[in-house]
Every structure is written in C-alpha cells, then in structure tokens.
Design an enzyme around this catalytic site. Structure first.
Site, PDB file in Angstrom:
ATOM      1  N   LYS A  61      -9.833  12.804   8.629  1.00 45.67           N
ATOM      2  CA  LYS A  61      -9.282  12.475   9.944  1.00 45.67           C
ATOM      3  C   LYS A  61      -9.146  13.761  10.754  1.00 45.67           C
ATOM      4  CE  LYS A  61      -6.228   8.645   8.459  1.00 45.67           C
ATOM      5  NZ  LYS A  61      -6.836   7.533   9.195  1.00 45.67           N
TER       6      LYS A  61
ATOM      7  N   ASP B 109     -11.970   7.183   4.192  1.00 41.91           N
ATOM      8  CA  ASP B 109     -10.730   6.915   4.928  1.00 41.91           C
ATOM      9  C   ASP B 109     -10.351   5.433   4.871  1.00 41.91           C
ATOM     10  OD1 ASP B 109      -8.520   7.488   6.413  1.00 41.91           O
ATOM     11  OD2 ASP B 109      -9.580   7.688   8.334  1.00 41.91           O
TER      12      ASP B 109
ATOM     13  N   LYS C  60       0.847  -1.210   0.000  1.00 40.84           N
ATOM     14  CA  LYS C  60       0.000   0.000   0.000  1.00 40.84           C
ATOM     15  C   LYS C  60       0.875   1.250   0.000  1.00 40.84           C
ATOM     16  CE  LYS C  60      -3.115   2.659   3.079  1.00 40.84           C
ATOM     17  NZ  LYS C  60      -3.961   2.652   4.300  1.00 40.84           N
TER      18      LYS C  60
ATOM     19  N   ASP D  42       1.815   6.272   5.649  1.00 44.87           N
ATOM     20  CA  ASP D  42       0.787   5.332   5.202  1.00 44.87           C
ATOM     21  C   ASP D  42       1.229   4.591   3.934  1.00 44.87           C
ATOM     22  OD1 ASP D  42      -1.617   4.105   5.724  1.00 44.87           O
ATOM     23  OD2 ASP D  42      -2.828   5.573   4.619  1.00 44.87           O
TER      24      ASP D  42
ATOM     25  N   ARG E  14      -7.629  -0.267   1.216  1.00 47.48           N
ATOM     26  CA  ARG E  14      -8.188  -1.517   0.686  1.00 47.48           C
ATOM     27  C   ARG E  14      -8.680  -1.337  -0.747  1.00 47.48           C
ATOM     28  NH1 ARG E  14     -12.476  -1.864   5.448  1.00 47.48           N
ATOM     29  NH2 ARG E  14     -10.757  -0.800   6.477  1.00 47.48           N
TER      30      ARG E  14
ATOM     31  N   ASP F  31      -2.390  10.242   3.917  1.00 56.53           N
ATOM     32  CA  ASP F  31      -3.785   9.870   4.138  1.00 56.53           C
ATOM     33  C   ASP F  31      -4.453  10.876   5.063  1.00 56.53           C
ATOM     34  OD1 ASP F  31      -6.212   8.643   4.400  1.00 56.53           O
ATOM     35  OD2 ASP F  31      -5.495   6.928   5.574  1.00 56.53           O
TER      36      ASP F  31
ATOM     37  N   GLU G  26      -9.353   3.823   2.398  1.00 52.13           N
ATOM     38  CA  GLU G  26      -8.892   3.956   1.011  1.00 52.13           C
ATOM     39  C   GLU G  26      -7.856   2.909   0.624  1.00 52.13           C
ATOM     40  OE1 GLU G  26      -7.532   5.453   3.503  1.00 52.13           O
ATOM     41  OE2 GLU G  26      -5.423   5.090   3.095  1.00 52.13           O
TER      42      GLU G  26
HETATM   43  N1  BES Z   1      -4.074   4.540   7.096  1.00 53.38           N
HETATM   44  C1  BES Z   1      -5.178   4.231   7.926  1.00 53.38           C
HETATM   45  C2  BES Z   1      -4.875   3.197   8.993  1.00 53.38           C
HETATM   46  C3  BES Z   1      -3.859   3.580  10.036  1.00 53.38           C
HETATM   47  C4  BES Z   1      -4.270   4.174  11.208  1.00 53.38           C
HETATM   48  C5  BES Z   1      -2.522   3.281   9.865  1.00 53.38           C
HETATM   49  C6  BES Z   1      -3.348   4.493  12.176  1.00 53.38           C
HETATM   50  C7  BES Z   1      -1.609   3.609  10.840  1.00 53.38           C
HETATM   51  C8  BES Z   1      -2.017   4.207  12.000  1.00 53.38           C
HETATM   52  C9  BES Z   1      -6.331   3.697   7.082  1.00 53.38           C
HETATM   53  O1  BES Z   1      -6.420   4.165   5.785  1.00 53.38           O
HETATM   54  C10 BES Z   1      -7.587   4.094   7.785  1.00 53.38           C
HETATM   55  O2  BES Z   1      -7.812   5.254   7.919  1.00 53.38           O
HETATM   56  N2  BES Z   1      -8.346   3.115   8.234  1.00 53.38           N
HETATM   57  C11 BES Z   1      -9.553   3.377   8.948  1.00 53.38           C
HETATM   58  C12 BES Z   1     -10.583   2.365   8.505  1.00 53.38           C
HETATM   59  C13 BES Z   1     -11.975   2.693   8.935  1.00 53.38           C
HETATM   60  C14 BES Z   1     -12.471   3.937   8.261  1.00 53.38           C
HETATM   61  C15 BES Z   1     -12.858   1.521   8.605  1.00 53.38           C
HETATM   62  C16 BES Z   1      -9.266   3.212  10.449  1.00 53.38           C
HETATM   63  O3  BES Z   1      -8.460   2.363  10.809  1.00 53.38           O
HETATM   64  O4  BES Z   1      -9.828   3.972  11.223  1.00 53.38           O
HETATM   65 ZN    ZN Z   2      -4.592   4.765   4.925  1.00 56.29          ZN
HETATM   66 ZN    ZN Z   3      -7.451   6.028   5.622  1.00 57.39          ZN
END
Ligand code: BES
Ligand code: ZN
Ligand code: ZN
Length: 484
Positions: free
Chosen positions: A262, A333, A250, A273, A337, A255, A335
């Site tokens: 966020k 967010d 990825k 990220d 996946r 992000d 994104e």
């Molecule tokens: N890049 C984030 C995940 C992340 C969070 C990586 C903290 C490292 C530290 C990812 O894209 C994300 O935002 N995931 C969301 C998913 C949710 C919206 C289902 C998350 O983990 O909150």
């Molecule tokens: Zn992300």
């Molecule tokens: Zn994200």
C-alpha cells in the site's frame, strides 16, 4: 479513559452538571422540571430565548447554585436508542463546562436507561493510555455519570454499562498500536476473556496451524516475524441449546499490503484491520457479561500481520488452504479473505448452524456505502433479515448487498481452483463471493465493516479511531437466537 456510569434513586443535591431529558415539542414549565425552582426558571428562560424544541441531542445550559443545569432533547415519542445521543449531548456539555460529574434525570424505562448508559459510557471513552497526562487534564476530567431512576432504570443502566464496557474493550483492541497489538496480543486478550467468563479456549500456534493445513493463513503471516495465531473461544449458554453460532473476525493486526504494498497514506489506520476480530472478541466479552441462554457461540479469530520480508508470500504463488481448494495469489493486499477462507473452512467443518464473519475487507465497500454503514452479504436471505433487524434494534447501520452470480466468474484462475481478486468494480461483492466458496452449505453472513470499524473524527457517541462497531449487533443477534 472510561467514564464510570451508575444509577441512584434521587438526584437531590447532585453537583457538576444536572441534565433533564425532555421530549419534543418542548412545552414544559419551570414547575414541571424535577430540579430546584431557581435553576428551573433560568433553564426555561434560556430555552425560550434560544427556541429550544427538544429535538434529539439538542440542549440548553444554565448555571445553577454551585452547579450547571441543562435540558437535553430526546425527540418526539423518542425511540429508546435515541437516548444514546442524549448521553453524548450530556457528555459534551459536561466537557464544555469542565464538570467532573453528570446526573441525568428523565430516562424513565429500562430500555431508555440502557441506551442512555451506553451513550454516556461510549461518549466518555478516550484512548489515552499512551498520553502523558498534564496536571490540567487531571483536574478537568469528567469521571462519573449517574442516571436517576427506579429499579427498572437501575436494571437498564446495569445492562448498558456492561455492554458499553464490551464495546470499549473492542475499541481498546483497535486503538492499541501495532507495535503492541499483535496476533499474540489478541490471543492473550482472548485468554483473559475466557478466564473471566469461564469459556473454553484454544489458540493454535504456527506449528499446529502447519500440521492442520492452515496454509492460506500461514502464507499471509509468513512475511512477518510476529507468529500467526488462530483463536477459538467457546461460550455455552445455560438451558437447552437452540442454536450453535460461529462468529469469525478478521484479525490482521497490521496490513501493509505485503509485496502489493500500500502507498504510505493508505497504511494509515491499517492497525485497525483487526476491526472484525475486535467485534468478535468484544461480543465474546458482552456475551460473558450478560450470559444469554439457549445458545452456543464459537468466536474464531484468524490473526496475522501482513508485512514484507524475504520469506513473504508472493504474487502468483498457488496455495492449497485448509479446505483443500487451491488459490492463485494475484494481490497480496487481498489478504483478509485468505485468512478468513481457512477460518471459515475450519469452523463450518464443526457443524455449527450459522456463521457470521466480520472483516474490514475492502476499500470498495467504503466507496459503496460510506464510512458509517456496513455491508451484509448472505447465502440465506432470511438469516440476513434477522441479523439486519438485530443491528437495527441497537442502531448499528448495515445494508443488505447482493452476491451477484455473474461476478463469480472474475475469480476464475487458469492454474488453480480460484484466484484471490476480481475486478476493481464490485470489489466488495467479489470478496464476498470468494469467502462463499469456503462455507459449503452452512448458513452464512459476511459483514464488511471497513467503513464503520474506524472513524476519522469523533461523532455522536463514536470516538475517533477504533469504534467497536458490530459488538452490539452481534450481542443482540446472539441473545435473540437463544430466546427464539
Ligand atoms: N484491509 C484492506 C481493506 C480496507 C481498506 C479496510 C481501507 C479499511 C479501509 C484489505 O485488506 C485490502 O487491502 N483490500 C484491497 C483489496 C484489493 C486488493 C482487491 C482493497 O480494498 O483495495
Ligand atoms: Zn486487510
Ligand atoms: Zn490488504
């Protein structure tokens, strides 16, 4: 900054810090230590006074004639990987006494020397490209480390140095700020790796991506002025090919969350990220350096910025991705996946034997396993165990997690084939189950490294910021696959 690590046959006359590695329980006498008698006496006295036992990373320090001397513990019947912590203890001591160089005596096998070299080089790493150096910095900098030993030790040191260099490349990519490290910056790095090691490279720009139907990847990148990329590097090892492996990382270079924005605090570190991409490109560099035989490896990096503009993708959009599956967006967010879905569909179409994807995919994974351990999900338990055993051999912490069938129901959409998020609980599992939809029946592992790809503070040989996690486990897995 890189610490230059090499190997010589004799430590006689070494200046700076001279460290002797010893096992526990510590029972050596001064005459037993491979350094001058006066320094050895002082060290033994200090060891007795402080109750030094030789535990992993434990140390004692004394001043010798024009240099510092130290004992560093490697623990009982030390595992070779413990020597990384010996290396980090040596670097810490040298920094404490402001020594410019380190010599380490007592890593007496190929694998010990390899991990010691890694420990030294990884602990000596600093991301200081954007720091204006002061005169004091220049004077007090640790610049070199030497491991004392025979030809076996020399061979181990050489491997450790190459692998640490590849991990440092991954760290540099992570740590580079998001104004500079963009999808095109990752593509340019991949081109350099390809050129250095004679690999094939293809980089799809946005027109090509649109023509080929990478609509999920393009949707995420639409909110940014930085053009999206899909990077595909191919390594072909010598000899008959026993396995074709794809490593997909990825590469979200920032992000923000998109319109599911966020909060500011949660955007801190979101330039990291692309930790999965850093692991994939770091592994490509490692493989180029060590040239494992019998494997073909595809490194695939879908790369975008997840930002907001008037063209950005919206919650409730329905997008048909590369595989033909339609996805209803419930959270912009989630994104990672989406870009991985297109990359996985693309690479599984090319009939590779196995796919490993790595992604800083979910905060939920960090809640589940903490900041040090990555989650491994797989549609093939045997594949998962082989990967986990490779990670264990190089001391990268991973844990097998379940793809709980029932959670898949959370991804149902009433207007599309699937939606991009499930419930909050089990968020790392629903993310993995989403990815599973795009790999068909190809053997697949998903590594969620949202925790260990980044560190809030330095520990052992891990630096603050991008850690380069995954490079060594991947390299070990690829190398074993060509041998087995
Ligand atoms: N890049 C984030 C995940 C992340 C969070 C990586 C903290 C490292 C530290 C990812 O894209 C994300 O935002 N995931 C969301 C998913 C949710 C919206 C289902 C998350 O983990 O909150
Ligand atoms: Zn992300
Ligand atoms: Zn994200």
């Amino acid at each position: 900054m890189r610490l230059n690590v090499d190997c010589i046959e004799s430590g006689d006359g070494a200046a700076g810090l001279v460290a002797v590695v010893v096992a526990s329980p510590f029972d050596r006498s001064a005459a037993d230590l491979p350094i001058d008698a006066a320094s050895a006496e002082r060290l033994i006295a200090e060891a007795k006074a402080t109750g030094f036992t030789g535990a992993i990373g434990e140390s004692v320090l004394a001043s010798g004639a024009n240099r510092w001397v130290a004992l560093i513990g490697a623990g009982p019947a030390a595992k070779a990987t413990s020597y990384r912590r010996v290396g980090s203890a040596a670097v810490k001591l040298a920094q404490q006494v402001k020594a410019g160089t380190i010599s380490v005596i007592g890593a007496n096998s190929r694998s010990r020397a390899r991990f010691l070299a890694e420990g030294l080089a990884l602990s000596g790493y600093r991301f200081d490209d954007h720091i204006t150096p002061t005169e004091e910095d220049r004077k007090s900098q640790l610049t070199g480390a030497t491991i004392v030993g025979d030809d076996e030790v020399k061979a181990g040191t050489a491997i450790g140095v190459e692998l640490a260099e590849a991990v440092c490349l991954a760290r540099d990519l992570g740590n580079e700020h998001p104004g500079r490290c963009t999808p095109e910056f990752l593509a340019e790095t991949a081109r350099t790796i390809a050129k250095q090691h004679g690999m094939e490279i293809t980089v799809f720009g946005e027109d090509e991506l649109a023509k080929r139907g990478f609509n999920l990847l393009l949707a995420v990148g639409r909110g940014s002025d930085e053009p999206s990329r899909l990077i595909h590097l191919v390594y072909r090892g010598a000899g008959p090919i026993k396995k074709r492996i794809a490593i997909v990382g990825k590469g979200v270079t920032f992000d923000s969350g998109g319109y599911s924005l966020k909060p500011s605090d949660a955007q801190i570190n979101m330039h990291l990220d692309m930790g999965g991409a850093a692991a994939a490109l770091g592994c490509a560099d490692a493989v180029g350096r060590t040239q494992p035989e019998g494997v073909e490896v595809h490194f695939v990096v879908p790369s975008v910025e997840n930002l907001v503009n008037g063209n950005a993708y919206k919650v409730m959009e329905i997008i048909r991705g590369y595989s033909g599956t339609t996805v209803e967006i419930h959270n912009t967010d989630a994104e990672g996946r989406l870009i991985l879905a297109d990359a996985l569909a693309y690479i599984t179409e090319q009939k590779v034997d196995e796919v490993v994807d790595l992604a800083t995919l979910t905060g939920a994974c960090v809640v589940a396993l903490g900041e040090e351990t990555a989650a491994v999900f797989s549609n093939n338990d045997d594949f998962a165990s082989r990967f986990i055993s490779s990670a264990g051999a190089v001391d990268e912490a991973v844990w097998h997690m379940p793809l709980v069938d029932r959670i898949e129901g959370q991804l149902k959409s009433s207007v599309a084939d699937t939606k991009n998020i499930g419930k909050r609980w089990g968020g790392a599992i629903s993310a993995a189950l989403f990815l599973k939809k795009f790999v068909g029946d190809t053997d697949w592992i998903h590594v969620d490294l949202a925790g260990p790809a980044m560190a809030d503070a330095a520990w052992e040989y891990i630096c603050k910021g991008g850690t380069g996690f995954g490079v060594l486990a991947l390299h070990e897995y690829v190398t074993r696959s060509g041998n087995g």
